[in-house]
Design an enzyme around this catalytic site. Structure first.
Site, PDB file in Angstrom:
ATOM      1  N   HIS A 188     -32.202  -0.957   2.180  1.00 31.40           N
ATOM      2  CA  HIS A 188     -31.065  -1.877   2.072  1.00 31.40           C
ATOM      3  C   HIS A 188     -29.752  -1.143   2.376  1.00 31.40           C
ATOM      4  O   HIS A 188     -28.971  -1.574   3.237  1.00 31.40           O
ATOM      5  CB  HIS A 188     -31.038  -2.475   0.659  1.00 31.40           C
ATOM      6  CG  HIS A 188     -29.941  -3.461   0.433  1.00 31.40           C
ATOM      7  ND1 HIS A 188     -30.142  -4.822   0.507  1.00 31.40           N
ATOM      8  CD2 HIS A 188     -28.617  -3.310   0.147  1.00 31.40           C
ATOM      9  CE1 HIS A 188     -28.994  -5.451   0.276  1.00 31.40           C
ATOM     10  NE2 HIS A 188     -28.054  -4.553   0.045  1.00 31.40           N
ATOM     11  N   GLU A 189     -29.536  -0.033   1.692  1.00 32.69           N
ATOM     12  CA  GLU A 189     -28.262   0.670   1.884  1.00 32.69           C
ATOM     13  C   GLU A 189     -28.190   1.287   3.291  1.00 32.69           C
ATOM     14  O   GLU A 189     -27.104   1.380   3.862  1.00 32.69           O
ATOM     15  CB  GLU A 189     -28.069   1.741   0.797  1.00 32.69           C
ATOM     16  CG  GLU A 189     -28.072   1.197  -0.645  1.00 32.69           C
ATOM     17  CD  GLU A 189     -27.064   0.076  -0.920  1.00 32.69           C
ATOM     18  OE1 GLU A 189     -26.005   0.055  -0.255  1.00 32.69           O
ATOM     19  OE2 GLU A 189     -27.351  -0.786  -1.787  1.00 32.69           O
TER      20      GLU A 189
HETATM   21 ZN    ZN Z   1     -26.009  -5.085  -0.015  1.00 32.69          ZN
END
Ligand code: ZN
Length: 501
Positions: free
Chosen positions: A266-267
């Site tokens: 995600h990051e």
């Molecule tokens: Zn996010």
């Protein structure tokens, strides 16, 4: 001053603001990842001082006059320069319509309410927070009216997080999602009642240092540039930009590989956006992300559309088995099931791809009613429980697992929640468009090759900075205006697969 000199002065000022902002980001990053506890008060002082200096710079009358003057001479600027002036003017116009007393009152109320929320949540005491929420709603209504008395207050607040999005657009997208998702959740519940899915394929005991190496490998393979970034650990994973480098964080659980892997992916999606922006436009709107919704689309695309796909796991499973030999005996199907576990639940941050957006639809409907004045704060818990029952099929028995679970409203953030689901909507549309343009990506993913997708995103999204507002950027990249159809198709397919395993 000639227009060229004026424009140069603007860029110089924006770059200085950017460097002050980057320094602030570094202090906060350090606070989240490294700072010894006793140093917190000193750090708060340093951050306060620098934030004050940045505020003085961005509200300096000479700076404001420069932007105003350039905005009257747009026709003498090239298209990129026009974007930089237009967006800077839009930003300063919003902030200078708020008088200093209102801004002070708002920030004092926000920090007080945040502290009350922490206690209220712990004690499951909504009544303690309710008067603060009522004041927060009232002050946001005043803020919206001060910024633009002509438009519905919710629209004005929403635009602060997602310029270009309107309540009308959200009404249309979110109604389509709600109507499409509620029957899917009913199917999911029926499926789980028939056969409890055993999603333990990524559980066990996994040494932290080996996980660190594994997550670094995943981020690197997706395209994260470690010569311009770092990967560290934090209690709540986040991405931050420190001028020329982008720092991501992850959270490692010794017993479950999913925690770190999906946080990292995600990051990394957020970071690829930041690293993919035009470096020559640094600290100007042409070199900044389009919106929060588009930012979230990048993280969700990598996390959900790529990171939970079969092709991705065909690649990752062999890497995983190299690091953790015990995983060798696990089948692709078992691992894939763990990566795609889904069940109706009460807590948004623990919810899965299938149910997540209904948590957001609920928050959008409630916060909009609060700001419009059609829902009273005292009626919030009951309205929350009723919508949870209707949409997700489960309802909280206390407020801790209901209306008190999120920090956002207690910090005065109204109009923020929708950006999460806009991210999911845009992600599905972009992934569909990328595959239309590049052909099926499965074979590349199964080889661990993510370059074609990354380069497509850089070309279609990252490099445009703030050239267009989000709905136009999405239309430009996909050939379609924002629509829930691609996300519903994707989730429908996922559920059909879950029903079949
Ligand atoms: Zn996010």
């Amino acid at each position: 001053m000639s227009i060229a000199e004026q424009y140069d002065a603007l860029i110089t000022a924006l770059r200085e603001h950017g460097d002050l902002g980057g320094t602030l980001a570094l202090l906060s990053w350090d606070q989240e990842t490294q700072l010894p506890p006793a140093a917190t008060p000193g750090r708060a002082r340093q951050i306060g001082l620098l934030a004050g200096i940045l505020h003085e710079r961005t509200t300096d009358p000479r700076f404001l006059a420069l932007v105003d003057e350039l905005a009257t001479r747009l026709d003498q600027l090239d298209p990129h320069q026009q974007v930089n002036v237009r967006e800077t003017k839009w930003r300063i116009d919003r902030t200078r319509r708020l008088d200093a007393a209102l801004v002070r009152e708002r920030s004092a109320l926000r920090s007080e309410s945040h502290a009350v929320w922490i206690r209220a949540r712990r004690a499951d005491d909504f009544a303690a927070l309710a008067p603060y929420l009522a004041r927060l709603v009232a002050i946001e209504q005043r803020v919206a009216t001060a910024i633009d008395p002509e438009r519905p207050p919710y629209d004005v607040l929403l635009e602060g997080f997602e310029p270009g999005a309107t309540t009308a657009l959200l009404d249309q997208l979110f109604a389509a999602l709600r109507d499409g998702l509620v029957p899917l959740i009913a199917r999911l519940s029926a499926c789980l009642a028939r056969k409890p899915l055993r999603a333990t394929g990524l559980s066990g005991r996994f040494a932290i240092d080996k996980q660190r190496a594994l997550n670094r490998l995943v981020a690197e393979r997706l395209g994260f540039d470690f010569s311009r970034g770092r990967l560290d650990e934090a209690a709540h994973p986040f991405t931050t930009e420190v001028g020329d480098d982008v720092r991501i964080t992850t959270r490692i659980s010794e017993r479950d590989l999913r925690s770190a892997l999906f946080s990292t992916i995600h990051e990394t999606g957020h970071a690829l956006y930041e690293q993919g922006l035009d470096p020559t436009a640094r600290a100007t709107p042409m070199g900044e992300a389009c919106s929060m919704g588009v930012h979230e689309s990048q993280s969700r695309l990598w996390e959900n559309l790529v990171g939970r796909s079969e092709a991705f796991w065909r690649w990752l499973l062999s890497e995983l088995a190299n690091v953790f030999p015990a995983v060798k005996s696990r089948s692709l199907a078992t691992v894939l099931l763990a990566a795609n576990e889904a069940r109706p639940s009460l807590i948004r941050t623990e919810s899965d791809e299938l149910t997540y957006n209904l948590h957001i639809v609920l928050r959008f409907e409630l916060e909009r009613a609060l700001i419009d004045g059609t829902l009273n704060v005292t009626d919030l818990p009951a309205a929350w429980a009723e919508k949870m029952r209707q949409y997700v099929g489960v309802a909280p028995t206390d407020d801790r697992d209901g209306v008190l679970q999120d920090v956002h409203w207690s910090e005065g953030l109204f109009g923020y929640f929708p950006t999460y689901t806009l991210g999911n909507v845009y992600a599905a549309q972009l992934f569909e468009a990328a595959q239309r343009s590049l052909g099926a990506l499965d074979d590349a993913f199964a080889r661990g090759d993510f370059r074609p997708l990354r380069e497509w995103l850089q070309r279609e999204i990252h490099r445009h900075g703030k050239t267009w507002r989000a709905p136009d950027l999405i239309a430009h990249a996909t050939g379609q205006p924002p629509s829930a159809a691609a996300l519903l198709t994707h989730l429908n397919r996922k559920l059909t697969w879950l029903e079949s395993v």
